[in-house]
Design a protein around this motif. Structure first.
Motif, PDB file in Angstrom:
ATOM      1  N   VAL A   1       0.901  -1.146   0.011  1.00 24.44           N
ATOM      2  CA  VAL A   1       0.008   0.022   0.014  1.00 24.44           C
ATOM      3  C   VAL A   1       1.018   1.239   0.212  1.00 24.44           C
ATOM      4  O   VAL A   1       0.645   2.166  -0.653  1.00 24.44           O
ATOM      5  N   PHE A   2       1.865   1.406   0.866  1.00 26.24           N
ATOM      6  CA  PHE A   2       2.923   2.468   0.908  1.00 26.24           C
ATOM      7  C   PHE A   2       2.357   3.936   0.521  1.00 26.24           C
ATOM      8  O   PHE A   2       2.709   4.227  -0.534  1.00 26.24           O
ATOM      9  N   TYR A   3       1.627   4.281   1.211  1.00 21.50           N
ATOM     10  CA  TYR A   3       1.123   5.686   1.318  1.00 21.50           C
ATOM     11  C   TYR A   3       0.388   5.715  -0.094  1.00 21.50           C
ATOM     12  O   TYR A   3       0.174   6.964  -0.610  1.00 21.50           O
ATOM     13  N   GLY A   4      -0.069   4.867  -0.874  1.00 24.98           N
ATOM     14  CA  GLY A   4      -0.655   5.205  -1.940  1.00 24.98           C
ATOM     15  C   GLY A   4      -0.053   5.311  -3.435  1.00 24.98           C
ATOM     16  O   GLY A   4      -0.782   5.753  -4.549  1.00 24.98           O
ATOM     17  N   TYR A   5       1.411   5.083  -3.425  1.00 28.72           N
ATOM     18  CA  TYR A   5       2.011   5.172  -4.417  1.00 28.72           C
ATOM     19  C   TYR A   5       1.633   4.390  -5.542  1.00 28.72           C
ATOM     20  O   TYR A   5       2.090   4.950  -6.782  1.00 28.72           O
ATOM     21  N   TRP A   6       1.396   3.303  -5.418  1.00 30.23           N
ATOM     22  CA  TRP A   6       0.867   2.179  -6.312  1.00 30.23           C
ATOM     23  C   TRP A   6      -0.198   2.916  -7.452  1.00 30.23           C
ATOM     24  O   TRP A   6       0.064   2.603  -8.779  1.00 30.23           O
ATOM     25  N   THR A   7      -1.095   3.971  -6.931  1.00 31.27           N
ATOM     26  CA  THR A   7      -1.892   4.563  -7.992  1.00 31.27           C
ATOM     27  C   THR A   7      -1.214   5.217  -8.869  1.00 31.27           C
ATOM     28  O   THR A   7      -1.539   5.275  -9.962  1.00 31.27           O
ATOM     29  N   THR A   8      -0.146   6.101  -8.610  1.00 31.34           N
ATOM     30  CA  THR A   8       0.503   6.748  -9.805  1.00 31.34           C
ATOM     31  C   THR A   8       1.187   5.754 -10.430  1.00 31.34           C
ATOM     32  O   THR A   8       1.475   6.222 -11.484  1.00 31.34           O
ATOM     33  N   ILE A   9       1.889   4.600  -9.993  1.00 34.31           N
ATOM     34  CA  ILE A   9       2.673   3.884 -10.849  1.00 34.31           C
ATOM     35  C   ILE A   9       1.725   3.205 -11.682  1.00 34.31           C
ATOM     36  O   ILE A   9       2.054   3.052 -13.005  1.00 34.31           O
ATOM     37  N   ALA A  10       0.525   2.883 -11.190  1.00 33.44           N
ATOM     38  CA  ALA A  10      -0.420   2.171 -12.040  1.00 33.44           C
ATOM     39  C   ALA A  10      -0.881   3.390 -13.410  1.00 33.44           C
ATOM     40  O   ALA A  10      -0.923   2.881 -14.515  1.00 33.44           O
ATOM     41  N   SER A  11      -1.170   4.345 -12.996  1.00 36.05           N
ATOM     42  CA  SER A  11      -1.410   5.508 -13.906  1.00 36.05           C
ATOM     43  C   SER A  11      -0.265   5.734 -14.971  1.00 36.05           C
ATOM     44  O   SER A  11      -0.537   5.906 -16.141  1.00 36.05           O
ATOM     45  N   SER A  12       1.003   5.811 -14.563  1.00 41.03           N
ATOM     46  CA  SER A  12       2.110   5.863 -15.539  1.00 41.03           C
ATOM     47  C   SER A  12       1.939   4.785 -16.327  1.00 41.03           C
ATOM     48  O   SER A  12       2.416   4.874 -17.636  1.00 41.03           O
ATOM     49  N   LEU A  13       1.786   3.499 -15.748  1.00 37.20           N
ATOM     50  CA  LEU A  13       1.939   2.520 -16.739  1.00 37.20           C
ATOM     51  C   LEU A  13       0.729   2.370 -17.717  1.00 37.20           C
ATOM     52  O   LEU A  13       1.023   2.029 -18.879  1.00 37.20           O
ATOM     53  N   LYS A  14      -0.431   2.894 -17.333  1.00 38.03           N
ATOM     54  CA  LYS A  14      -1.355   3.088 -18.187  1.00 38.03           C
ATOM     55  C   LYS A  14      -1.086   4.014 -19.420  1.00 38.03           C
ATOM     56  O   LYS A  14      -1.557   3.765 -20.742  1.00 38.03           O
ATOM     57  N   LYS A  15      -0.683   4.973 -19.067  1.00 34.23           N
ATOM     58  CA  LYS A  15      -0.252   6.183 -19.899  1.00 34.23           C
ATOM     59  C   LYS A  15       0.910   5.531 -21.182  1.00 34.23           C
ATOM     60  O   LYS A  15       0.804   5.842 -22.240  1.00 34.23           O
ATOM     61  N   LEU A  16       1.622   4.389 -20.628  1.00 32.10           N
ATOM     62  CA  LEU A  16       2.421   3.819 -21.775  1.00 32.10           C
ATOM     63  C   LEU A  16       1.616   2.742 -22.478  1.00 32.10           C
ATOM     64  O   LEU A  16       2.397   1.822 -23.206  1.00 32.10           O
ATOM     65  N   GLY A  17       0.562   2.562 -22.143  1.00 32.45           N
ATOM     66  CA  GLY A  17      -0.418   1.566 -23.265  1.00 32.45           C
ATOM     67  C   GLY A  17      -0.564   0.378 -22.650  1.00 32.45           C
ATOM     68  O   GLY A  17      -1.016  -0.852 -23.131  1.00 32.45           O
TER      69      GLY A  17
ATOM     70  N   LEU B   1      13.776   7.230  -6.701  1.00 38.63           N
ATOM     71  CA  LEU B   1      12.389   7.296  -6.412  1.00 38.63           C
ATOM     72  C   LEU B   1      11.764   8.503  -7.131  1.00 38.63           C
ATOM     73  O   LEU B   1      12.718   9.177  -8.099  1.00 38.63           O
ATOM     74  N   ALA B   2      10.675   9.029  -6.963  1.00 37.90           N
ATOM     75  CA  ALA B   2      10.104  10.154  -7.785  1.00 37.90           C
ATOM     76  C   ALA B   2       9.105  10.996  -6.981  1.00 37.90           C
ATOM     77  O   ALA B   2       8.727  10.752  -5.923  1.00 37.90           O
ATOM     78  N   PHE B   3       8.662  12.013  -8.049  1.00 37.50           N
ATOM     79  CA  PHE B   3       7.605  12.794  -7.386  1.00 37.50           C
ATOM     80  C   PHE B   3       6.237  12.275  -8.192  1.00 37.50           C
ATOM     81  O   PHE B   3       6.292  12.261  -9.485  1.00 37.50           O
ATOM     82  N   ASP B   4       5.070  12.600  -7.385  1.00 34.55           N
ATOM     83  CA  ASP B   4       3.948  12.040  -7.884  1.00 34.55           C
ATOM     84  C   ASP B   4       3.044  13.453  -8.268  1.00 34.55           C
ATOM     85  O   ASP B   4       2.432  13.972  -7.519  1.00 34.55           O
ATOM     86  N   ALA B   5       3.347  13.757  -9.574  1.00 37.60           N
ATOM     87  CA  ALA B   5       2.955  14.707 -10.237  1.00 37.60           C
ATOM     88  C   ALA B   5       1.199  14.508 -10.330  1.00 37.60           C
ATOM     89  O   ALA B   5       0.710  15.439 -10.671  1.00 37.60           O
ATOM     90  N   ASP B   6       0.649  13.454 -10.050  1.00 40.71           N
ATOM     91  CA  ASP B   6      -0.784  13.170 -10.253  1.00 40.71           C
ATOM     92  C   ASP B   6      -1.491  13.654  -9.234  1.00 40.71           C
ATOM     93  O   ASP B   6      -2.877  13.952  -9.132  1.00 40.71           O
ATOM     94  N   LEU B   7      -1.021  13.714  -7.865  1.00 40.86           N
ATOM     95  CA  LEU B   7      -1.797  13.704  -6.675  1.00 40.86           C
ATOM     96  C   LEU B   7      -2.141  15.308  -6.466  1.00 40.86           C
ATOM     97  O   LEU B   7      -1.189  16.313  -6.470  1.00 40.86           O
TER      98      LEU B   7
END
Length: 334
Positions: free
Chosen positions: A12-28, A155-161
């Protein structure tokens, strides 16, 4: 065009999985997710805490088995072409065998040093993880020297949040309360600087005191634990926000989040120069005297501070978001 199916297996880790999933979807990718430590029933929450907190020799084998069985069931349900595991050290041998037997391409992304994860507690063949990405340059060098396939992915910045609006007039610190950090913040306070620390271990709210047993006050101005959206707002609106590392090789998520939200980051790691121009996009201190001087200058020279904020945010959005990191990870299975 058919989208490749990908199973993201993450804590779960503070919800970072949501932006990882979003970035993967952007790649198709057609993304399916499984959160292996998601809280559920009371029994499941107790189990998850045991898996996180107990030494290896004291962890009931049945706890790991339940977590592993659920992940394997999700793997069989989805039958993905690709599996991306984030950390994954709570998953047992049967999970990794199931991934290998499925024929899916797979890789593992680690946001912690190996020495702190359960892989170091057991006789485990790291080759089962597939190609490895790690935020730790030292781990990557050691893995490559031992013949494993490993790349460094910070690691990275979650620009979607969304950033929760805030008005914070104090120099902020958001994070755990450790002795060294507390001593440093007290020195800033004693130097007459406005400082505020956020987190459940700092908080004087009765519930936070009860659950953390931090009965002794720090003597500082403090705030409660913040979710990421509100933490982003505090960092963005405070005159400066402090990033204090401990015994770490890689850089924390905060390293990219603070400038990403438009905050002025003051960090204790000169080697942040790998990612930012020191003095232009981020500020670095190597002594308490230097930190006090930087904080004083931030308060009396707002235009100078604003230029650093803007430059740091521009660099972050161009190079250090999850979208860029996922593109780097993609090389592990393509």
């Amino acid at each position: 065009m058919v989208q490749p199916s990908l199973l993201l297996v993450s804590p779960v880790f503070y919800g970072y999985w949501t932006t990882i999933a979003s970035s993967l979807k952007k790649l198709g990718y057609e993304v399916h997710t499984h959160l292996y430590d998601a809280p559920g029933t009371l029994v499941e929450r107790v189990r998850n805490k045991a898996l996180h907190d107990l030494p290896e020799r004291l962890r009931p084998a049945a706890f790991e088995s339940i977590v592993t069985d659920k992940a394997v069931a999700k793997l069989r349900e989805v039958n993905p072409e690709i599996v991306l595991v984030v950390k994954g050290d709570q998953l047992g041998q049967q999970w990794w065998e199931a991934v290998q037997n499925s024929g899916a391409r797979h890789a593992t992304w680690m946001y912690d040093e190996l020495r702190r994860m359960r892989y170091s507690d057991q006789d485990f063949d790291l080759r089962m993880l597939g190609p490895i990405a790690s935020y730790s340059p030292a781990d990557v060098a050691e893995l490559n020297a031992q013949g494993y396939e490993a790349i460094e992915v910070p690691l990275a910045f979650d620009a979607d949040l969304p950033i929760a609006p805030a008005q914070e007039p104090n120099i902020s610190f958001v994070g755990a309360r450790y002795e060294g950090r507390e001593h440093m913040l007290k020195q800033l306070h004693d130097a007459g600087l406005p400082v505020k620390a956020f987190g459940k271990q700092w908080s004087r709210h009765w519930w936070d005191v009860a659950r953390t047993r931090q009965f002794k006050t720090s003597g500082l101005e403090t705030g409660r634990d913040l979710d990421r959206s509100h933490a982003y707002g505090v960092m963005a609106s405070s005159p400066a926000t402090l990033n204090i590392h401990g015994d770490q090789d890689g850089f924390t998520m905060r390293t990219f989040e603070a400038p990403g939200v438009g905050g002025l980051q003051i960090i204790d790691r000169p080697d942040v120069s790998r990612y930012y121009d020191v003095g232009e996009e981020v500020l670095v201190y190597e002594s308490i005297e230097e930190l006090i001087d930087l904080c004083k200058r931030v308060l009396v020279e707002p235009q100078w501070a604003s230029r650093i904020r803007q430059a740091g945010q521009k660099r972050t959005l161009a190079e250090h978001t999850f979208d860029q990191r996922i593109q780097a990870l993609e090389s592990l299975w393509k």
